[in-house]
Motif scaffolding. Sequence first.
Motif, short mmCIF file in Angstrom:
data_model
loop_
_atom_site.label_atom_id
_atom_site.label_comp_id
_atom_site.label_asym_id
_atom_site.label_seq_id
_atom_site.Cartn_x
_atom_site.Cartn_y
_atom_site.Cartn_z
N ILE A 211 1.81 10.58 8.21
CA ILE A 211 0.80 10.00 7.33
C ILE A 211 0.64 10.89 6.09
CG2 ILE A 211 -1.63 9.35 7.12
CD1 ILE A 211 -1.64 8.60 10.01
N VAL A 212 0.71 10.25 4.92
CA VAL A 212 0.61 10.99 3.67
C VAL A 212 -0.81 10.91 3.13
CG1 VAL A 212 1.45 11.15 1.30
CG2 VAL A 212 3.04 10.64 3.15
N LEU A 213 -1.39 12.04 2.81
CA LEU A 213 -2.79 12.10 2.41
C LEU A 213 -2.98 12.95 1.16
CD1 LEU A 213 -4.25 12.88 5.94
CD2 LEU A 213 -4.40 10.68 4.78
N CYS B 36 5.07 8.40 -7.74
CA CYS B 36 5.13 7.40 -6.68
C CYS B 36 5.88 6.16 -7.14
CB CYS B 36 3.72 7.01 -6.24
SG CYS B 36 3.73 5.60 -5.11
N PRO B 37 6.92 5.76 -6.44
CA PRO B 37 7.70 4.60 -6.86
C PRO B 37 7.00 3.28 -6.57
CG PRO B 37 8.96 6.05 -5.41
CD PRO B 37 7.53 6.46 -5.31
N TYR B 38 5.89 3.30 -5.84
CA TYR B 38 5.27 2.06 -5.39
C TYR B 38 3.93 1.80 -6.05
CZ TYR B 38 8.83 2.89 -1.92
OH TYR B 38 10.05 3.13 -1.32
N ASP B 39 3.59 2.57 -7.07
CA ASP B 39 2.32 2.39 -7.76
C ASP B 39 1.16 2.35 -6.75
OD1 ASP B 39 0.83 1.97 -10.13
OD2 ASP B 39 0.68 -0.17 -9.70
N ALA B 40 1.26 3.23 -5.75
CA ALA B 40 0.35 3.11 -4.62
C ALA B 40 -0.93 3.90 -4.78
CB ALA B 40 1.07 3.55 -3.34
N ARG B 41 -0.98 4.76 -5.77
CA ARG B 41 -2.12 5.67 -5.85
C ARG B 41 -3.10 5.28 -6.95
NH1 ARG B 41 -0.79 11.70 -4.08
NH2 ARG B 41 -0.40 11.09 -1.94
N SER B 42 -4.35 5.65 -6.75
CA SER B 42 -5.38 5.36 -7.74
C SER B 42 -6.10 6.64 -8.11
CB SER B 42 -6.41 4.38 -7.18
OG SER B 42 -5.77 3.24 -6.65
N MET C 164 0.87 -1.18 0.00
CA MET C 164 0.00 0.00 0.00
C MET C 164 0.90 1.22 0.00
SD MET C 164 0.63 -1.29 3.13
CE MET C 164 -0.68 -2.23 3.86
N CYS C 165 0.32 2.40 0.11
CA CYS C 165 1.13 3.61 0.23
C CYS C 165 2.11 3.39 1.36
CB CYS C 165 0.25 4.82 0.52
SG CYS C 165 1.19 6.29 0.97
N GLN C 166 3.37 3.70 1.12
CA GLN C 166 4.40 3.41 2.10
C GLN C 166 4.61 4.57 3.08
OE1 GLN C 166 6.39 0.11 1.76
NE2 GLN C 166 4.31 -0.06 0.93
N HIS C 167 3.81 5.61 2.93
CA HIS C 167 3.90 6.78 3.81
C HIS C 167 5.34 7.21 4.01
CE1 HIS C 167 -0.40 6.76 4.43
NE2 HIS C 167 -0.30 5.45 4.40
N CYS C 168 5.93 7.56 2.89
CA CYS C 168 7.33 7.96 2.83
C CYS C 168 7.59 9.21 3.68
CB CYS C 168 7.72 8.29 1.40
SG CYS C 168 7.24 7.07 0.18
N GLU C 169 8.75 9.24 4.28
CA GLU C 169 9.11 10.46 4.99
C GLU C 169 9.48 11.56 4.00
OE1 GLU C 169 12.56 10.41 7.54
OE2 GLU C 169 11.67 11.94 8.82
S1 SF4 Z 1 1.84 7.70 -2.47
FE1 SF4 Z 1 3.75 6.74 -3.02
S2 SF4 Z 1 5.30 8.34 -2.90
FE2 SF4 Z 1 3.49 9.09 -1.82
S3 SF4 Z 1 3.89 8.54 0.32
FE3 SF4 Z 1 2.68 6.89 -0.59
S4 SF4 Z 1 4.22 5.42 -1.30
FE4 SF4 Z 1 5.30 7.33 -0.90
#
Ligand code: SF4
Lengths: 400, 242
Positions: free
Chosen positions: B132-134, B150-156, B107-112
């Motif tokens: 928390i990234v929103l 996003c490097p993790y393809d986490a967003r839709s 899922m979203c990795q909530h990157c720092e």
């Molecule tokens: S959406 Fe992607 S880049 Fe943004 S915090 Fe989540 S994992 Fe990281």
Amino acid sequence: MSNIRFEQIEGKSLGFYTLIIGLGILILAALGSVYYVEHYGHFVTGMNNRIVWGMPHVFALFLIVAASGALNLASIYSVFNKKLYKPLSRLSGLVALSLLAGGLMVLVLDLGRIDRLIVAMTEYNFKSIFAWNIILYNGFFVVVAIYLWMMFERRMNKFSHKVGLVAFSWRLILTTGTGSIFGFLVARQAYDAVIMAPMFVIMSFSFGLASFILILMASYKWTNRPLGDIIVNRLRNLLGVFVAAVMYFVAVYHLGNLYLAENTGIENFILFDGGIYTKLFWYGQIILGGIVPIGLIYHPITKGDRSMLGLSSVLIIIGGFVQLYVIIIGGQAYPMELFPGKEVLEGYGDIAQYLVSLPEIFLGIGGIALAMIIVTFLVKFLAFLPESLEDDLADSYHKG
Amino acid sequence: MNKTLNRRDFIKIMNATTGVAIVASGITLTTFASVSEIPVTNKKRWGLLINTNKLTETDIDGMINACKQEQGWGTEIHSTASQKPAWIKKLKVKDKATNKVSSLALMCQHCEEPPCVDVCPTNASMKREDGIVLVDKHLCIGCRYCMMACPYDARSFVHETLNNQKEHMPRGKGTVEACTMCVHKVDKDETPACVESVNSEAVIFGNLYDESSQINRTLRVIQSSQIRADLNLNTGVRYSGI
Ligand code: SF4
Ligand code: SF4
């Protein structure tokens, strides 16, 4: 030198009105598509969560990149003081503005929430290169508009060199900024190259000049104004150099990527086994958009032929679209490396599929039509075009 | 404390200031938990630890379902498979050297250092003080640049009109969304829905900074990793067993 006579075109012929109506229909078709997509949502397009930027972005980026390139002829005159290009400088500025307007129209009308455009204009994240680009695009309009004014207004003429220099610097920054949109996507291997930004600059030279040549030749032909060989040959030579330069940058970019172990995956994909993207790259971008035009421009038999120059310009433009398609769509289709050293068996990692939809194409074409309609109208109402670009005249500007 | 202000601090301060401005204008808070019982501070950093040795495929399916239930995604009718939102995905990964196959939830990795936040032109993508990234659905213009970044393809991206949304999670056609780490629950001192759905200790949620928290204590004794650690994004979601 002062004897260039700029004059509006008459713009009363049947051809003129047919052109305006035709372009108007294309713009309406684009607006209809936008309404359709916004109403139902983007599911009616071919774009998805993996190919998040699709055909609209190919068109938009092409137009934006070509816009800054179209300004070059004015810059060659006012920055490098080549007088031969003076008669072309007004049109050059106009084409630049129009192409940019078309590109921005496409970019903006593909947003998920067009209604929030005001947010984009008021909420700036200054860390975002995208936000910077919005500023750069708006600034380009202002700078080029002032530049045109300096050229039109006799008492302002003396400033046109200085403003021209500003406009020239601005366009370089703008294209670099556009190229950097990709440069900031750290995890996408296709865009992981410092050379992206300069490559975009050189692409802009070539696409911009090709668009300019077509517009110039068409407007002189349709208005029966004389267009001499001296200017046309100059433009042809310039175009040849630019296309060759693009090819050179493309070669350096791909060789560089092949050399970097972590990017060989995407390179093999684009160059060898990427199916449609590989075909587009070799047949569309390299052969049709590069080798053939270079051949037409330099081969003794086709060299002097104006329709061949027109054909080369068309091919360069098509090649440019293909190149952006391969960069934008191909670059997204290839999966990101989530687990270096591991193989993803399920859940991610396949080549993303994209099937372009009609509304996307209509929107893109609408952007081109908008650019064209602006040029057509403005040359009717303002004196953008010299009434003659005959050789002896061109020659005298050159000497003068 | 006598250090000079570097660029990052400056940006943080700028962000904090704009944050206040947005809250003051009263449009943002509705997106997220309305009454927050626990102050959002940078003394905390919420995170997850996913142990792939303990996590079964059934667990992952359960997590995905719990997320759908909680946040109301997954009922889209028109979108194709690749257009449907996916806040969590099930991935199977094989180690090329050992041939070990692991399943994990992504899922979203909530990157720092979230690239999505860096590129977002309108500040719609944002990181709270607690990590928390929103996405602020009121500011998102749907440009999808964050999805590119996003490097993790986490967003839709929401590709169609939605009905029956959850009150705490307004979603909207034409905007981008991703895992919120169930911020509406976390702010009420609860645990994210996916974590609750797993019976074992395969997924641990907690404050990464708190030395007495289970997640902190576990991370200190076991081998764990971040996906694409080489990108130096310092993710809030950590994995062990891969
Ligand atoms: S959406 Fe992607 S880049 Fe943004 S915090 Fe989540 S994992 Fe990281
Ligand atoms: S889609 Fe929305 S959240 Fe993502 S970058 Fe654009 S405005 Fe920001």
